[in-house]
Write a protein that holds these residues in place. Structure first.
Motif, PDB file in Angstrom:
ATOM      1  N   ASN A 154       0.821  -1.205   0.000  1.00 63.35           N
ATOM      2  CA  ASN A 154       0.000   0.000   0.000  1.00 63.35           C
ATOM      3  C   ASN A 154       0.857   1.257   0.000  1.00 63.35           C
ATOM      4  O   ASN A 154       0.551   2.247  -0.688  1.00 63.35           O
ATOM      5  N   TYR A 155       1.955   1.231   0.758  1.00 63.64           N
ATOM      6  CA  TYR A 155       2.837   2.398   0.791  1.00 63.64           C
ATOM      7  C   TYR A 155       3.387   2.682  -0.609  1.00 63.64           C
ATOM      8  O   TYR A 155       3.358   3.818  -1.084  1.00 63.64           O
TER       9      TYR A 155
ATOM     10  N   ARG B  64       1.516  12.125   3.923  1.00 62.27           N
ATOM     11  CA  ARG B  64       0.983  10.818   4.316  1.00 62.27           C
ATOM     12  C   ARG B  64       2.107   9.854   4.690  1.00 62.27           C
ATOM     13  O   ARG B  64       2.006   9.108   5.662  1.00 62.27           O
TER      14      ARG B  64
ATOM     15  N   GLU C 158       2.268   1.671  -3.506  1.00 63.81           N
ATOM     16  CA  GLU C 158       1.226   1.910  -4.514  1.00 63.81           C
ATOM     17  C   GLU C 158       0.506   3.248  -4.309  1.00 63.81           C
ATOM     18  O   GLU C 158       0.018   3.834  -5.272  1.00 63.81           O
ATOM     19  N   ARG C 159       0.461   3.718  -3.045  1.00 67.28           N
ATOM     20  CA  ARG C 159      -0.390   4.864  -2.739  1.00 67.28           C
ATOM     21  C   ARG C 159       0.359   6.074  -2.179  1.00 67.28           C
ATOM     22  O   ARG C 159       0.047   7.216  -2.518  1.00 67.28           O
ATOM     23  N   ASP C 160       1.374   5.837  -1.321  1.00 64.93           N
ATOM     24  CA  ASP C 160       1.974   6.941  -0.564  1.00 64.93           C
ATOM     25  C   ASP C 160       3.458   7.137  -0.820  1.00 64.93           C
ATOM     26  O   ASP C 160       4.100   7.915  -0.114  1.00 64.93           O
TER      27      ASP C 160
ATOM     28  N   LEU D  89       1.409  13.316  -0.713  1.00 65.88           N
ATOM     29  CA  LEU D  89       2.043  12.011  -0.579  1.00 65.88           C
ATOM     30  C   LEU D  89       3.133  12.037   0.491  1.00 65.88           C
ATOM     31  O   LEU D  89       3.257  11.106   1.296  1.00 65.88           O
TER      32      LEU D  89
END
Length: 420
Positions: free
Chosen positions: A50-51, A69, A53-55, A66
């Protein structure tokens, strides 16, 4: 913990570890090498994914969403680790690559600046190389002497000798909490209390304790404590150093560069505040965040429950191994209160090399460790080039131990038949 409770715990957690549900060499995998590295639950794997892919962004350096987060998740992980080991402040937790780097940080930052000729460092013969070599280097550089605490007849730390070796020259005691070869649980609270009365600082290597039992740095009273994430269900490449705030404040930075500074000029620099003073450069952001997820996972299960379950498994394994002829187990026997031995057993079988055992067990899908386990001085003491080691975690079962014992006996019989 009852047998029913044990089965519920094992059944509940095993589905969280996808790596355990595979075949190796056509056999169901039985992973018995968690002292080397633990397996990772889906909660940790998902957090890491998740890190990225997202942040995915650098921490502390950007005002965009980003980066904010990522920074919040990274610093939240620090809070989780601080709470997990009961640090007095989040500033007392420094992220490192692993426990080895954490020990080197203390060695070079504190040791080089506080030790001198005539001073003494007190270690034990059971220490991992990562808690031996840095101090040997520092001793060479400073002129300090190293003394070693030996073992009792039951192959535990000789506390009597520890007392006799302590003196006003002892400036540092660096000791393992749980031996990765003997499996013994050292009385660290007592060790710290005695050392402090003699004016010595104490560093605890908690790599084999933090993943398996409740660890409270304030109750222990140590000055520093180190652990590696990959042994506690987190990814590789991240670990942490706990240090008392007043000590970390006075210690100079270990590495220089970005992130650890407050201001930089052409002729000097000023350090950032704790803990960033010791975290030079871009850290292992995703790995640290996933370490926080691992702490959440272990906390949700309960470290007291994990410890109780692993005590039962270890006692069961020990009893089965003791029934095998010509098998030599290292370290103390388990006791009913579970205070003497952790969830690992090292052993040798007379006339059979540990590596040969490990290789043939692997052909049956059983993963154990063989070698010196980064404790060569200890193995020399036992006049052994290495040993086989079975190390358990809360995702292991009695059924796996039964299969291991069955295959181990068959393997020993095979070697004996070949040698006849």
């Amino acid at each position: 913990m009852t047998l029913i409770q044990e089965k519920i715990l094992a059944d509940r957690v095993r589905s969280d570890f996808p790596i355990l549900h595979q075949e190796v060499n056509g056999k169901p995998l039985i992973y018995l090498d968690s002292a080397a590295t633990s397996q990772k639950p889906l909660a940790v794997l998902d957090t890491l994914r998740n890190y990225y892919e997202r942040d995915n962004a650098n921490v502390h350096r950007g005002a965009h969403t980003l980066s904010v987060r990522a920074t919040e998740a990274y610093e939240s992980a620090r809070d989780k680790v601080a709470k997990f080991v009961n640090a007095a402040s989040r500033q007392e937790i420094v992220f490192t690559r692993n426990a080895t780097e954490a020990i080197n940080l203390v060695a070079y930052s504190w040791g080089l600046n506080h030790l001198k000729e005539g001073d003494e460092i007190l270690l034990s013969v059971m220490e991992h190389h990562s808690n031996l070599v840095p101090w040997q280097i520092i001793a060479q550089k400073t002129g300090a002497a190293i003394k070693y605490v030996g073992l009792t007849d039951t192959e535990e730390l000789d506390l009597g000798q520890f007392n006799s070796l302590l003196s006003d020259r002892t400036k540092l005691v660096a000791i393992v909490h749980v031996s990765n070869t003997l499996g013994c649980i050292n009385p660290v609270e007592k060790i710290v209390s005695i050392a402090h009365k003699n004016g010595a600082k104490v560093l605890i290597d908690a790599c084999q304790s933090v993943p398996h039992m409740p660890v409270d740095v304030q109750a222990i009273g140590c000055d520093w404590l180190v652990a590696s994430g990959h042994k506690m269900c987190a990814p590789t490449g991240v670990g942490f150093l706990y240090g008392k705030q007043e000590l970390l404040e006075e210690m100079p930075p270990f590495l220089g560069g970005g992130e650890m500074i407050s201001e930089v000029f052409l002729d000097h620099f000023t350090c950032g505040e704790l803990p960033h003073k010791f975290e030079a450069g871009t850290p292992a952001i995703g790995e640290a965040i996933a370490l926080g997820a691992a702490v959440d996972y272990l906390t949700a299960i309960g470290m007291d429950k994990i410890h109780a379950y692993e005590e039962e498994l270890t006692t069961y394994l020990f009893e089965k191994l003791e029934q095998i002829p010509n098998l030599r187990i290292y370290g103390p026997k388990p006791t009913k209160d579970g205070k003497t031995r952790a969830a690992l057993v090292s052993f040798n079988v007379r006339g059979i090399h540990a590596s040969d055992l490990s290789t043939l067990l692997d052909q049956e899908g059983i993963a154990i460790r063989s070698g010196h386990h980064c404790t060569q001085p200890l193995h020399r003491l036992f006049e052994a080039s290495g040993s086989a080691r079975v190390s358990l975690s809360f995702y292991n079962t009695r059924e796996e131990i039964d299969v291991f014992i069955k295959v181990l006996k068959e393997t020993i019989d095979f070697f004996n038949s070949v040698m006849e």
